[in-house]
Motif scaffolding. Sequence first.
Motif, mmCIF file in Angstrom:
data_model
loop_
_atom_site.group_PDB
_atom_site.id
_atom_site.type_symbol
_atom_site.label_atom_id
_atom_site.label_comp_id
_atom_site.label_asym_id
_atom_site.label_seq_id
_atom_site.Cartn_x
_atom_site.Cartn_y
_atom_site.Cartn_z
ATOM 1 N N VAL A 25 0.825 -1.330 0.202
ATOM 2 C CA VAL A 25 0.077 0.054 0.160
ATOM 3 C C VAL A 25 0.816 1.259 -0.110
ATOM 4 C CG1 VAL A 25 -0.342 0.375 2.487
ATOM 5 C CG2 VAL A 25 -2.316 0.957 1.034
ATOM 6 N N GLU A 26 2.135 1.032 0.589
ATOM 7 C CA GLU A 26 2.831 2.349 0.471
ATOM 8 C C GLU A 26 3.488 2.779 -0.841
ATOM 9 O OE1 GLU A 26 5.707 5.014 1.825
ATOM 10 O OE2 GLU A 26 4.138 3.747 2.785
ATOM 11 N N ALA A 27 3.306 1.884 -1.768
ATOM 12 C CA ALA A 27 3.727 2.149 -3.204
ATOM 13 C C ALA A 27 2.498 2.899 -3.728
ATOM 14 C CB ALA A 27 3.827 1.008 -4.019
ATOM 15 N N THR A 28 1.368 2.256 -3.611
ATOM 16 C CA THR A 28 0.049 2.969 -4.323
ATOM 17 C C THR A 28 -0.367 4.386 -3.765
ATOM 18 O OG1 THR A 28 -1.368 1.524 -2.741
ATOM 19 C CG2 THR A 28 -0.991 0.790 -5.018
ATOM 20 N N SER A 89 8.249 5.891 8.720
ATOM 21 C CA SER A 89 6.985 6.463 7.973
ATOM 22 C C SER A 89 6.638 7.595 8.860
ATOM 23 C CB SER A 89 5.963 5.359 8.351
ATOM 24 O OG SER A 89 6.435 4.151 7.411
ATOM 25 N N ILE A 90 6.568 7.691 10.248
ATOM 26 C CA ILE A 90 6.342 8.497 11.044
ATOM 27 C C ILE A 90 6.987 10.015 10.662
ATOM 28 C CG2 ILE A 90 6.125 9.551 13.481
ATOM 29 C CD1 ILE A 90 5.898 6.565 14.191
ATOM 30 N N LEU A 91 8.258 9.854 10.472
ATOM 31 C CA LEU A 91 8.995 10.978 10.258
ATOM 32 C C LEU A 91 8.976 11.432 8.793
ATOM 33 C CD1 LEU A 91 12.562 9.624 11.439
ATOM 34 C CD2 LEU A 91 11.376 11.536 12.548
ATOM 35 N N CYS A 92 8.365 10.758 8.007
ATOM 36 C CA CYS A 92 8.097 11.340 6.503
ATOM 37 C C CYS A 92 6.808 12.212 6.748
ATOM 38 C CB CYS A 92 7.825 10.035 5.542
ATOM 39 S SG CYS A 92 9.110 9.103 5.085
ATOM 40 N N LEU A 156 -8.569 10.275 -0.976
ATOM 41 C CA LEU A 156 -9.249 10.967 -0.109
ATOM 42 C C LEU A 156 -8.542 11.500 0.980
ATOM 43 C CD1 LEU A 156 -11.875 7.994 0.961
ATOM 44 C CD2 LEU A 156 -12.427 10.218 -0.392
ATOM 45 N N ILE A 157 -7.453 11.042 1.400
ATOM 46 C CA ILE A 157 -6.635 12.023 2.305
ATOM 47 C C ILE A 157 -5.887 13.177 1.559
ATOM 48 C CG2 ILE A 157 -4.099 11.845 3.348
ATOM 49 C CD1 ILE A 157 -4.586 8.834 4.071
ATOM 50 N N VAL A 166 -0.802 9.666 4.482
ATOM 51 C CA VAL A 166 -0.628 8.636 3.729
ATOM 52 C C VAL A 166 0.748 7.856 4.206
ATOM 53 C CG1 VAL A 166 -1.207 9.805 1.480
ATOM 54 C CG2 VAL A 166 1.212 9.729 2.184
ATOM 55 N N PHE A 167 1.644 8.422 4.950
ATOM 56 C CA PHE A 167 2.652 7.778 5.448
ATOM 57 C C PHE A 167 2.217 7.111 7.247
ATOM 58 C CE2 PHE A 167 4.622 10.753 2.883
ATOM 59 C CZ PHE A 167 5.459 10.007 2.125
ATOM 60 N N TRP A 168 1.625 8.149 7.707
ATOM 61 C CA TRP A 168 1.173 7.579 9.202
ATOM 62 C C TRP A 168 0.317 6.408 9.272
ATOM 63 C CZ3 TRP A 168 0.222 13.142 10.774
ATOM 64 C CH2 TRP A 168 1.449 13.998 11.033
ATOM 65 N N VAL A 169 -0.664 5.993 8.050
ATOM 66 C CA VAL A 169 -1.261 4.985 7.945
ATOM 67 C C VAL A 169 -0.977 3.776 8.350
ATOM 68 C CG1 VAL A 169 -1.785 4.601 5.619
ATOM 69 C CG2 VAL A 169 -3.526 4.162 7.039
ATOM 70 N N ASN A 170 0.491 3.579 7.954
ATOM 71 C CA ASN A 170 1.190 2.586 8.179
ATOM 72 C C ASN A 170 1.219 1.904 9.425
ATOM 73 O OD1 ASN A 170 1.975 2.363 5.153
ATOM 74 N ND2 ASN A 170 3.614 3.616 5.800
#
Length: 495
Positions: A25-28, A89-92, A156-157, A166-170
């Motif tokens: 999902v990171e890629a999409t 991911s959090i830092l991004c 949507l985000i 989009v990074f924090w959802v991971n």
Amino acid sequence: MTKQMETKRTLVLIAVMLAMFVGAVEATIVSTAMPAIAAELGGFSRYSWIFSSYLLMSTVTVLIYGKLADVFGRKPVFFFGLTIFLIGSILCGFSTSMEMLILFRLIQGFGAGVVMPIATTIVGDIYSTEERAKIQGYLSSVWGISAVSGPVIGGLIVQYMDWKYVFWVNVPLGLLAMAGVFFFLHEPKIERKVSIDIKGAALLMVSLSGLLYWLVEGGQSFERLSGVSFVLLILSISLFSLFIFVEKRAEDPMMPFAIWKNPVIFYANLVSLTTGVILIGVSSYLPTFVTGVMEQPAIIAGFTLTAMSIGWPIASSIAGHLLIRFGTFTVSFAGGLSLVIGSLLFVFMNGSSGPLWAAFSSFFIGVGMGLTSTSFIVTIQGAVRRERRGAATAANMFMRNFGNTVGAAIFGAVLNASLLSIFKKEGLDYTVDNINSLMTMESREKVGVQKLEVLQTALDSSLQWVYLTVLLFAIISLLLILRIPKGRVIQHDDN
């Protein structure tokens, strides 16, 4: 097999699929959000580095993680890598500039190298070859789920919240995956001497980092035909040659070259390299085409990528059944043909083709990826013993990741060079960063009609060169597949 053991296998599979979903999902999501990120942070000339920085670190670490998993076990290595990935991911999400985002993507990529190879290796450990061929359909369904949910969530985000999410959802998903593996995966005790090839790992990381930096930054930070370029290239090649020399003499090498003597594994890994190039070309620049040239919103651009990732699991499920019956060559050859068809459709696509054309082309690429990747992974895992399965799986993943990184560099260079050439030919004082104004509806409204038409025409023409390059690699993939020996799946199970 007892019902309790089967239940634990199922729960481990679910946890592994969740981890793979986080990576997929990171890629999409990021590809869908990139136009909005570029519009806010600027620096379109560094667009490819958002992908390249992530891919660089995940590429140079994947072989190391695979080997460490064979030495120390799957669980501790899996936990370490996924933790680094989630921190990155959090830092991004806290990035305030393109340079900061690139740095945090490096950290994220350092952890991402663990996700796909170790998750796939865990499945290889708990299922037999015949079961693996069928279970690949479940694993590949991850791509379909991420394809449907990723672009929708990403769109949507971007539209209603902020791209940072989009990074924090991971994060919550990654923690759930770690919990599942921790509680339900029980590994056999390793009954052999632990030997870590530190020298090989260091040489691999330094040589590949230098080579990938040369690929990505050549023509931007320094000229291809310059002293800096030649020194960097010669140094990287020399260190990689030294890595091969060291590995052939190491007691327990980071890369066991003996497995490459199998012709099926050899050509499967080469095709994984070329299909990795194709994959990054489509996933990175299709949203740019749909958003910038077709003037569609981010959510529509995301759905064109969805088609690729829906085609992937469908083809993978079919491949799992066909592989046992017809063998690696037949299944992968059908995949190679699909890649060529999808690439040709992209070559003939233009601004008036519409998103459905883009989605249809994307679907064929997904079918090709599903057929080839499934047949290769199942064959490779069946051809080696458990103590080499992590390294063998990681080698295949490494080749695809390396293809991704090489592709990001190639396509970034092709796109930027073509844009600058068109601007110079037209006598326009534009830079690549002017393309930022095409990425959202709000930014397009601020551009005059004449300038908007010039920029869209330039982007359309430049992306055609990108798709011609994609077609070239699809043809190379098909030619390499023709060298794969015909026959059934090699089986070497010792679970």
